[in-house]
Motif scaffolding. Structure first.
Motif, mmCIF file in Angstrom:
data_model
loop_
_atom_site.group_PDB
_atom_site.id
_atom_site.type_symbol
_atom_site.label_atom_id
_atom_site.label_comp_id
_atom_site.label_asym_id
_atom_site.label_seq_id
_atom_site.Cartn_x
_atom_site.Cartn_y
_atom_site.Cartn_z
ATOM 1 N N SER A 146 49.681 64.508 17.544
ATOM 2 C CA SER A 146 49.842 64.480 19.001
ATOM 3 C C SER A 146 51.282 64.767 19.388
ATOM 4 O O SER A 146 51.561 65.536 20.321
ATOM 5 C CB SER A 146 49.412 63.117 19.551
ATOM 6 O OG SER A 146 48.043 62.878 19.326
ATOM 7 N N HIS A 147 52.206 64.153 18.664
ATOM 8 C CA HIS A 147 53.633 64.339 18.932
ATOM 9 C C HIS A 147 54.046 65.788 18.653
ATOM 10 O O HIS A 147 54.809 66.394 19.424
ATOM 11 C CB HIS A 147 54.442 63.377 18.076
ATOM 12 C CG HIS A 147 55.872 63.261 18.491
ATOM 13 N ND1 HIS A 147 56.764 62.396 17.909
ATOM 14 C CD2 HIS A 147 56.584 63.918 19.439
ATOM 15 C CE1 HIS A 147 57.950 62.533 18.467
ATOM 16 N NE2 HIS A 147 57.866 63.450 19.401
ATOM 17 N N PHE A 148 53.544 66.344 17.570
ATOM 18 C CA PHE A 148 53.870 67.724 17.194
ATOM 19 C C PHE A 148 53.380 68.704 18.269
ATOM 20 O O PHE A 148 54.124 69.596 18.701
ATOM 21 C CB PHE A 148 53.226 68.040 15.849
ATOM 22 C CG PHE A 148 53.325 69.486 15.440
ATOM 23 C CD1 PHE A 148 54.553 70.079 15.183
ATOM 24 C CD2 PHE A 148 52.175 70.259 15.322
ATOM 25 C CE1 PHE A 148 54.640 71.418 14.804
ATOM 26 C CE2 PHE A 148 52.247 71.591 14.946
ATOM 27 C CZ PHE A 148 53.483 72.171 14.687
ATOM 28 N N PHE A 171 60.495 70.812 13.802
ATOM 29 C CA PHE A 171 59.910 69.509 14.132
ATOM 30 C C PHE A 171 60.151 68.507 13.010
ATOM 31 O O PHE A 171 60.561 67.364 13.252
ATOM 32 C CB PHE A 171 58.411 69.666 14.392
ATOM 33 C CG PHE A 171 57.700 68.371 14.673
ATOM 34 C CD1 PHE A 171 57.784 67.766 15.920
ATOM 35 C CD2 PHE A 171 56.950 67.746 13.684
ATOM 36 C CE1 PHE A 171 57.127 66.574 16.176
ATOM 37 C CE2 PHE A 171 56.300 66.553 13.927
ATOM 38 C CZ PHE A 171 56.379 65.954 15.182
ATOM 39 N N VAL A 172 59.912 68.922 11.778
ATOM 40 C CA VAL A 172 60.081 68.013 10.640
ATOM 41 C C VAL A 172 61.540 67.599 10.495
ATOM 42 O O VAL A 172 61.848 66.413 10.283
ATOM 43 C CB VAL A 172 59.570 68.672 9.343
ATOM 44 C CG1 VAL A 172 59.931 67.814 8.127
ATOM 45 C CG2 VAL A 172 58.064 68.874 9.405
ATOM 46 N N GLN A 173 62.450 68.538 10.612
ATOM 47 C CA GLN A 173 63.867 68.212 10.461
ATOM 48 C C GLN A 173 64.326 67.217 11.523
ATOM 49 O O GLN A 173 65.098 66.299 11.234
ATOM 50 C CB GLN A 173 64.707 69.498 10.545
ATOM 51 C CG GLN A 173 64.584 70.392 9.333
ATOM 52 C CD GLN A 173 65.378 71.676 9.481
ATOM 53 O OE1 GLN A 173 65.665 72.121 10.596
ATOM 54 N NE2 GLN A 173 65.726 72.291 8.355
ATOM 55 N N HIS A 174 63.851 67.414 12.737
ATOM 56 C CA HIS A 174 64.254 66.513 13.823
ATOM 57 C C HIS A 174 63.671 65.121 13.638
ATOM 58 O O HIS A 174 64.369 64.112 13.824
ATOM 59 C CB HIS A 174 63.807 67.101 15.160
ATOM 60 C CG HIS A 174 64.147 66.238 16.338
ATOM 61 N ND1 HIS A 174 65.437 66.065 16.788
ATOM 62 C CD2 HIS A 174 63.358 65.464 17.145
ATOM 63 C CE1 HIS A 174 65.441 65.237 17.818
ATOM 64 N NE2 HIS A 174 64.198 64.868 18.055
ATOM 65 N N GLN A 175 62.385 65.040 13.264
ATOM 66 C CA GLN A 175 61.724 63.740 13.151
ATOM 67 C C GLN A 175 62.162 62.975 11.902
ATOM 68 O O GLN A 175 62.276 61.749 11.925
ATOM 69 C CB GLN A 175 60.201 63.927 13.121
ATOM 70 C CG GLN A 175 59.610 64.502 14.400
ATOM 71 C CD GLN A 175 59.870 63.605 15.590
ATOM 72 O OE1 GLN A 175 59.737 62.386 15.504
ATOM 73 N NE2 GLN A 175 60.260 64.204 16.707
ATOM 74 N N PRO A 213 58.297 71.380 5.242
ATOM 75 C CA PRO A 213 59.307 70.997 4.242
ATOM 76 C C PRO A 213 58.858 69.801 3.412
ATOM 77 O O PRO A 213 58.064 68.975 3.856
ATOM 78 C CB PRO A 213 60.535 70.646 5.097
ATOM 79 C CG PRO A 213 60.308 71.321 6.407
ATOM 80 C CD PRO A 213 58.824 71.324 6.611
ATOM 81 N N VAL A 214 59.378 69.735 2.205
ATOM 82 C CA VAL A 214 59.066 68.631 1.305
ATOM 83 C C VAL A 214 60.125 67.545 1.473
ATOM 84 O O VAL A 214 61.326 67.817 1.419
ATOM 85 C CB VAL A 214 59.023 69.117 -0.157
ATOM 86 C CG1 VAL A 214 58.815 67.931 -1.098
ATOM 87 C CG2 VAL A 214 57.930 70.157 -0.335
ATOM 88 N N ILE A 215 59.670 66.321 1.678
ATOM 89 C CA ILE A 215 60.592 65.183 1.752
ATOM 90 C C ILE A 215 60.926 64.766 0.328
ATOM 91 O O ILE A 215 60.023 64.591 -0.495
ATOM 92 C CB ILE A 215 59.940 64.004 2.505
ATOM 93 C CG1 ILE A 215 59.521 64.429 3.916
ATOM 94 C CG2 ILE A 215 60.898 62.816 2.566
ATOM 95 C CD1 ILE A 215 60.652 64.850 4.815
#
Length: 412
Positions: A146-148, A171-175, A213-215
């Motif tokens: 939902s956020h994405f 999105f991933v980098q920011h979150q 991206p991989v965490i």
């Protein structure tokens, strides 16, 4: 002239109005919920006064709505000092009347969803019906999606074919900057799942799941915080088993400490899940599977003591019930966590945490030190993957030192 409602409540006069014939049944209903006699008296008197007000306003039984209690309390406040529980009492009354089919259930207009919310809702339905994922997974995944979608499309139309790898990475980098590592990994898992779902449905020509991206995942980065056996003993000895609540809490803490159950498994444990003849019981794990446990004598004795001399009378099939009205099973794992926190504070124990998971860690640590294999520990804790149990190899440093080879040439 006094009017007896039942063997507990007496009114100063015969009740009037559209609810008059049902006040006795309402009194029996709230009495069965385990409310104190004073509370029953207050709720019945309020129901009788409400019925009188309805009569004066010319409102018939089938016309009663959820707005009428609010209007009544507003009028009542002009003559009588309001009580804090009046609104809740009338809410119980309205719920009773609806449950008996005496007044219609009001249709609540559903809020208008944005295109992003519609898309997230369709994905949620897919996870639940097509994938049959555990509810815990769905609850964790959908908010991220939902956020994405909100971040990418706002309140406008959702055109998934317009998404690019840059949108996903951004999105991933920011979150990820504001999330714990585990939550960030959960977010990326949710995104990959959603993007594969969108590609499968043909709404995206490219499978952008590979762009997520991989965490970084350092193997077993932390040692589980486990409560010690001495602290468990002190905690259990501090429970007053002469009271109904004490017997309940003692049985709950034994299930956590001796069998390593999750708090949700304890909260949702049902009477039918216990087989007293074979000395076993089963719980539904967070993955939705059934896991059978042996019922140790001490644990079975504690549960039996609570069922015999502590559990309130109730139609609920849950083993453990609330001590205060309304008498029913716990809503979820949070109640078990609250019991643990209060018990630790009362006993003055400075445990590693105030959560329930420390008992699982404590049980696993003690089993490892007593020579149990990782497979045996995993079976007891209900782990589906061996990697989950591997983290406990970090806790027994003393045992690992005995495996170290001596330094060549002896000590310097």
């Amino acid at each position: 002239m006094k009017y007896r409602i039942n063997n507990q409540v007496v009114l100063s006069q015969i009740p009037l109005g559209p609810l008059a014939a049902h006040i006795g049944s309402f009194a029996d209903f709230i009495s069965a919920q385990g409310y104190a006699l004073y509370t029953i008296h207050r709720q019945v008197h309020l129901a009788a006064d409400f019925s009188q007000w309805l009569k004066l306003k010319g409102i018939e039984l089938h016309c009663i709505s959820s707005d009428h209690p609010r209007l009544y309390l507003r009028d009542r406040a002009r003559q009588v000092q309001p009580c804090r529980g009046d609104a809740a009492a009338l809410s119980h009354l309205i719920g009773f009347l609806r449950g008996e089919g005496l007044i219609p259930t009001e249709k609540v207009s559903e809020p208008r969803l944005t295109p992003a919310e519609h898309c997230a809702q369709a994905y949620e339905q897919y996870l639940r019906e097509a994938r049959a994922l555990a509810e815990a997974t769905i609850v964790n995944y959908v908010p991220f999606i939902s956020h994405f979608l909100k971040d990418c499309f706002g309140d406008g139309p959702v055109t998934l074919s317009d998404l690019s790898a840059r949108d996903v990475v951004s999105f991933v980098q920011h979150q990820a900057q504001r999330l714990h590592r585990k939550r960030a990994k959960l977010m990326t898992s949710a995104l990959r799942s959603f993007l594969k779902y969108a590609h499968y449905r043909g709404e995206m020509s490219l499978d952008l799941a590979a762009a997520v991206p991989v965490i970084p995942n350092w193997s077993m980065p932390s040692i589980p915080r486990a409560i010690s056996p001495d602290q468990v003993k002190q905690l259990l000895e501090g429970i007053d088993q002469h009271t109904a609540v004490g017997r309940r809490d003692y049985a709950i803490l034994l299930l956590l400490a001796r069998l390593g159950l999750r708090s949700s498994e304890v909260a949702l444990l049902e009477l039918d899940a216990i087989d007293w003849n074979t000395g076993t019981f089963s719980v539904r794990t967070k993955s939705g599977l059934r896991h059978e446990f042996p019922l140790p004598f001490a644990v079975g004795k504690a549960i039996a003591a609570y069922l015999r001399d502590g559990r309130p009378v109730s139609g609920s099939r849950r083993v453990f019930l609330r001590a205060k009205a309304p008498i029913r099973g716990f809503r979820g794992a949070g109640a078990i966590g609250s019991i643990v926190r209060h018990a630790l504070k009362r006993a003055g124990i400075k445990a590693p945490t105030y959560g329930t998971h420390q008992f699982r860690h404590g049980l696993a640590t003690e089993m490892l030190r007593q020579g149990a294999s990782l497979g045996e520990i995993g079976d007891v804790l209900g782990h589906r993957h061996p990697q989950t149990t591997m983290i406990y190899t970090k806790v027994d440093l003393e045992a690992l030192r005995t495996l170290a080879l001596p330094w060549p040439g002896g000590a310097l």
